[in-house]
Design an enzyme around this catalytic site. Structure first.
Site, mmCIF file in Angstrom:
data_model
loop_
_atom_site.group_PDB
_atom_site.id
_atom_site.type_symbol
_atom_site.label_atom_id
_atom_site.label_comp_id
_atom_site.label_asym_id
_atom_site.label_seq_id
_atom_site.Cartn_x
_atom_site.Cartn_y
_atom_site.Cartn_z
ATOM 1 N N TYR B 16 0.865 -1.184 0.000
ATOM 2 C CA TYR B 16 0.000 0.000 0.000
ATOM 3 C C TYR B 16 0.894 1.223 0.000
ATOM 4 C CZ TYR B 16 -3.710 3.136 1.755
ATOM 5 O OH TYR B 16 -4.623 4.142 1.921
ATOM 6 N N TYR B 170 -11.652 -5.178 7.270
ATOM 7 C CA TYR B 170 -10.338 -4.708 7.729
ATOM 8 C C TYR B 170 -10.465 -3.564 8.735
ATOM 9 C CZ TYR B 170 -5.870 -2.366 7.865
ATOM 10 O OH TYR B 170 -4.718 -1.784 8.327
ATOM 11 N N HIS B 171 -11.177 -2.528 8.317
ATOM 12 C CA HIS B 171 -11.219 -1.313 9.130
ATOM 13 C C HIS B 171 -12.052 -1.489 10.394
ATOM 14 C CE1 HIS B 171 -10.519 -0.504 4.915
ATOM 15 N NE2 HIS B 171 -9.653 0.378 5.339
ATOM 16 N N LYS B 536 -11.093 16.853 16.294
ATOM 17 C CA LYS B 536 -10.320 16.243 15.216
ATOM 18 C C LYS B 536 -10.265 17.209 14.036
ATOM 19 C CE LYS B 536 -9.857 12.119 13.794
ATOM 20 N NZ LYS B 536 -8.412 12.049 14.017
ATOM 21 N N ASP B 540 -8.558 13.791 8.365
ATOM 22 C CA ASP B 540 -8.294 12.449 8.861
ATOM 23 C C ASP B 540 -9.491 11.894 9.624
ATOM 24 O OD1 ASP B 540 -7.138 10.250 10.320
ATOM 25 O OD2 ASP B 540 -6.668 11.669 11.914
ATOM 26 N N HIS B 542 -9.516 8.862 11.325
ATOM 27 C CA HIS B 542 -9.194 7.817 12.304
ATOM 28 C C HIS B 542 -9.538 8.336 13.702
ATOM 29 C CE1 HIS B 542 -6.905 6.528 8.795
ATOM 30 N NE2 HIS B 542 -7.028 5.326 9.289
#
Lengths: 327, 667
Positions: B16, B170-171, B536, B540, B542
């Site tokens: 990646y 995955y996430h 935040k 982003d 996350h």
């Protein structure tokens, strides 16, 4: 350094010119429990322009069961009001954690549409386990906001029949009903819940269930009016689609006009303050405290004809009558 | 003479990657291919993922940071310069703007002389999981599902070798999901998408087998590699059953569970980062040992991901791990080595049963879209992650070098400040904007306008978005223009934060009670309850760290204002003022912390809040931490700071310090 207390006169004059930092400081002051701060807060409230407190702006309560979409409806209303050139302040009351006393104040997120607009001011409040889901600071903070904004909206989380408590401390109360949930209709029918001034069924985009709830509400309300003679309209809207929001804003405003036309507006504000004082007393002293002052009816009658003063000063006064020699 | 042993074909090996600019990334790709990598996996930067041009105010500090900026067809052509797209297999981690990036890819391939029918690869295109983790969504769920559907319908007809969507568990694992939750939510997402394709009427019954066959998955593999092996076998069984029973897929081939993997990053540590090498290798075993449930493509993170951006050498090391397993070991010489094992069968069954139950709960709520909108799924994930953090803090979940065996020699790999990561050239952003302006200057604006009008018309009409988007790509439309056109029609969305979960046992523990007592006492000294703003800034998405701090803060008695991801510094300053907070906690994981902090301080000072203490958490290299503190940040927290109670006491004392009160100690 413990935060120094501001000069109440200077602060009041800055707030009434809509100085955002001053309003933030004023709200902090009204939240401050220290005795010196309470005195300062009382002086600050007394220094606010009387005409705004008695007849200015529009103080609106919005309530309803969790999940009914109060916040998204508020967000949609903010947009409509802003389009109409009105400046909007919000007091969003969230529940506190019964365990930690801490709180997650998440309503700003759902009202995010206001983005960076400086004519929209949002303060969140934790209900801190008191005042039946409301927060004791709501009334004094509403007054500070009314001195600076055209619309002050108090959003509270509704819990069962207490959903409507906010209605006693606002000019106009809007109840947001959840489609397909019969609870609110049952409370209304049984007369447990006081009738709000405007009822709106949110999520009309889901169709059938919302239409059904609306028609049931209309039937339940029938021709009933509240103690003042106001007949509450029932509407439907969709915060998601933005439909029905203008009509909702109009309905809220027409209640304000109705109060003004009948000369009841200032009296209602005074009644709000009386309700707040009595509720506060009951919270602190229970029925004992109310009886010390001659019982509820006597007390309301007394407060209705009392000269206007800041709620904090008025409360301290009542308090010192409940407990003689109290400082 | 020995007969050559028959070996299975190796899976696709990717890394990646992408950073700075299309040109720099192209060089990196060509180097990686020359080292034996067999496919490409493109990382896009956050403005590209969230649909902003590099010169948009929200893009500031983010251009070229976590991936490559692709603003228009010119960038896409540069990215694949000298890489024949007709032969390449390219995976693109792109979601909200997937239709756009695929259109640019198709257009770039056409300009190379390749036809769409030749193209092979994958668009991640699972926007639903973006609402739960990662956070690069743009539009509300309904139009997002429509975009996913359009890509599937278009590729099945026109790019038959393309994997139009990679449904991601995955996430979810990165956000704290247990294996059962991964299974349940990924398959529930697949149901939502397949139902939408079926109901869209774009594909007839005969084409539906093909659709089911093209759905692939993107899965995570954690360190518990036996359980992960079982999870993959469970996925295979459940997918086979689901496609057969719910969608009537006849062909066994079309019911096969096909998936790619990136192994777990959540468990990689900043402390003793060299240990991440063995973690990554063990995690790879979970998705390769069982032939029946083996990955089709694997990409491995670099050992130093928790420190910052990996360098080419770090990525090469990750590739070599795969090559050793594939070419040196005998793994590919055997059939499935787990068939017949009662231990494995029992574990698989337990996972299938658990996941089936959870899927039923999601369906009861009306399906995955509804369960996301109501905040249900997010709350489940935040709860799981909170449990995980708690187990690490208590030491019941052992992580070597982090909460046990922490004594270490100085590592030669990280010796010296920052000599273990890559730094994006700070000029990259400016140069990208210059190229964007040059591109805009030379294109035919009338053609661009017409293409955008056609796109808007298509979006409103409900017709497939792809042909209009490919026209836009050829016409020279930019990423920001394509996205804004759809923003205007579909609207934007903010997902539930999921932090409104019940307090766990820790909040009733002695330590929490002691901290709470001090928090309340300080609140009384200062006159009112202590409030924190968790913000935040930037693009982003996350949000694990921010969510955990918010929940913990509430549990020790702070009032927490948290508005979710993607705020502008101006919005953060506005909220800090209006809410009367005592401290701001920022969370930034995209590497743009220096720019974000600078902007937040500017905004705070304009708002009259210059003296408000600000702390920050994120993937922040040591030298940056020093710089941030010089600029006025009160504390910097990184993934190695796992003592949540300690952080809370720290924050309390920072508030006290800001008011000239003596610090308190909490036993």
């Amino acid at each position: 350094m413990i935060p120094a207390l501001p000069d109440p006169m200077v602060l009041a004059s800055a707030v009434s010119t809509r100085d955002r930092l001053a309003l933030a400081q004023a709200l902090n002051l009204l939240d401050d429990r220290r005795p010196a701060a309470r005195q300062c807060a009382a002086a600050f409230l007394d220094a606010l322009p009387v005409e705004k407190l008695d007849a200015g702006g529009h103080l609106i309560g919005i309530t309803g069961p969790p999940g009914a979409g109060k916040s998204s409806l508020t967000a949609a209303l903010i947009q409509v009001w802003r389009r109409r050139g009105l400046k909007v302040a919000i007091l969003a009351v969230d529940p506190s954690s019964p365990i930690s006393g801490g709180a997650l104040l998440g309503d700003r997120l759902r009202m995010h549409a206001s983005g960076a607009d400086r004519e929209v001011f949002i303060r969140s409040l934790a209900c801190r386990g008191e005042f039946g889901g409301l927060s004791a600071e709501v009334w004094p903070m509403s007054l500070a906001m009314l001195a600076a904004f055209d619309i002050v909206l108090v959003e509270t989380v509704g819990v069962g029949q207490k959903e409507i408590d906010v209605s006693k401390m606002t000019d106009t109360t809007c109840f947001v009903a959840q489609p397909a949930s019969g609870d609110s209709i049952q409370f209304l029918k049984a007369g447990i819940m006081e009738i709000p001034h405007v009822i709106v069924v949110n999520k009309e985009d889901i169709g059938m269930a919302a239409r059904k709830t609306l028609s049931e509400l209309k039937t339940t309300l029938g021709r009933r009016t509240d103690a003042d003679g106001w007949h509450a309209p029932a509407l439907s809207a969709s915060a998601a689609l933005g439909s029905g929001i203008d009509a909702l804003a109009d309905a809220l405003d027409s209640h304000r006009h109705w109060l003004l036309e009948r000369g009841q507006f200032a009296a209602r504000r005074q009644r709000c303050q009386a309700e707040w004082l009595v509720k506060h007393l009951r919270e602190e002293f229970g029925r004992y405290g109310i009886n010390r002052l001659g019982g509820e009816n006597t007390l309301f009658a007394e407060l209705a004809s009392a000269p206007r003063r800041s709620p904090i000063a008025a409360y301290e006064d009542l308090r010192s009558r409940v407990i003689p020699n109290i400082q | 003479m020995t007969t050559p042993i028959k070996r299975d074909k190796p899976w696709l090996m990717r890394t990646y990657s992408g950073h700075s600019s299309a040109k720099a990334s192209n060089e990196l790709y060509r180097t990686n291919l020359s080292k034996g990598q067999t496919g490409l996996s493109v990382a896009f930067d956050l403005p590209t993922q969230t649909g902003y041009d590099s010169d948009h105010p929200l893009a500031r500090g983010e251009v070229g940071k976590v991936g490559v900026p692709i603003g228009h067809i010119g960038d896409m052509e540069t990215l694949f310069d000298q890489i024949p797209l007709g032969q390449m297999n390219t995976s693109m981690t792109i979601n909200a703007t997937a239709a756009w990036l695929l259109s640019l890819y198709v257009a770039a391939a056409e300009r190379q002389g390749a036809s769409p029918a030749q193209l092979q690869g994958t668009t991640q295109n699972d926007i639903l999981k973006e609402y739960l983790s990662r956070g690069t969504y743009i539009f509300p769920p309904q139009p997002s599902v429509r975009l996913i559907t359009d890509i599937i319908a278009y590729t099945v007809k026109n790019i038959p070798k393309w994997n139009p969507t990679n449904i991601c568990s995955y996430h979810l694992q990165e956000a704290g999901a247990t294996p059962t939750q991964e299974l349940a939510y990924a398959l529930s997402t697949a149901i939502a998408i397949l139902d939408a394709v079926r109901d869209s009427g774009q594909i007839g019954a005969e084409g539906f087998e093909q659709v089911a066959g093209r759905i692939s998955f993107f899965v995570n593999a954690g360190i518990r590699f036996i359980e992960e092996t079982c999870k993959m076998r469970a996925f295979g069984e459940m997918w086979d059953k689901l496609t057969q029973e719910r969608y009537g897929v006849q062909s066994e081939d079309m019911r096969r569970f096909r998936y790619g993997v990136q192994v777990n990053s959540l468990g990689l540590t900043e402390a003793q980062p060299e240990n991440n090498v063995q973690r990554i290798v063990l995690e790879m075993l979970g998705v390769s040992l069982s032939k029946k449930a083996r990955a089709r493509a694997i990409q491995l993170p670099a050992w130093n991901e928790a420190l910052g951006l990996p360098r080419p050498w770090d990525q090469q090391w990750a590739l070599r791990m795969q090559q050793v397993l594939v070419f040196e070991t005998d793994l590919l010489e055997y059939g499935d080595i787990f068939d017949g094992s009662p231990v494995i069968a029992a574990k698989v069954k337990a996972l299938v049963d658990g996941a089936t139950e959870e899927m039923a709960r999601v369906q009861e709520q009306g399906g995955m879209v509804q369960a996301i909108e109501s905040g249900y799924v997010k709350r489940q994930l935040v709860t799981s992650h909170t449990e995980r953090m708690r187990a690490i803090e208590h030491g019941s979940l052992k992580i070597i070098g982090l909460n046990c065996y922490t004594e270490t020699e100085q590592s030669p790999l990280t010796g010296g400040v920052d000599s273990g990561i890559m730094k994006v050239d700070p000029r990259a952003e400016r140069e990208q904007i210059e190229r964007l302006n040059a591109f805009r200057a030379q294109r035919n604006n009338a053609e661009v306008k017409a293409a955008l009008a056609n796109l808007a018309e298509t979006a409103r009409s409900g017709a497939n978005i792809m042909p209009a988007s490919i026209l836009c790509a050829h016409a020279g439309v930019t990423t920001g223009e394509w996205s804004q056109t759809l923003r205007d029609i579909f609207g934007e969305y903010r997902a539930p934060t999921g932090i409104d979960i019940p307090a766990n046992d820790d909040s009733r523990g002695a330590k929490a009670i002691s901290i709470r007592t001090e928090v309340i006492k300080t609140g009384e000294e200062l006159g009112r309850p202590l409030r924190l703003l968790i913000g935040k800034p930037g693009l982003d998405g996350h949000s694990n760290g921010a969510e955990q701090i918010a929940v913990k803060g509430r549990d020790v008695g702070f009032e927490i204002v948290y508005e979710g991801i993607r705020l502008t510094p101006e919005q953060i300053a506005k909220a800090a003022l209006e809410e009367g907070v005592h401290l701001i906690g920022l969370s930034v994981l995209s590497g743009s912390h220096v720019e974000m902090v600078e902007d937040v301080f500017n905004q705070l000072s304009q708002a009259g809040l210059k003296n408000l203490p600000v702390v920050i958490g994120g993937i922040i290299p040591e030298s940056d931490a020093k710089l941030l503190k010089e600029r006025g940040i009160s504390a910097v927290y990184t993934p190695k700071d796992i003592d949540m109670n300690g952080i809370m006491v720290d924050i309390l004392n920072l508030i006290r310090k800001a008011h000239d009160l003596q610090p308190v100690t909490v036993a």
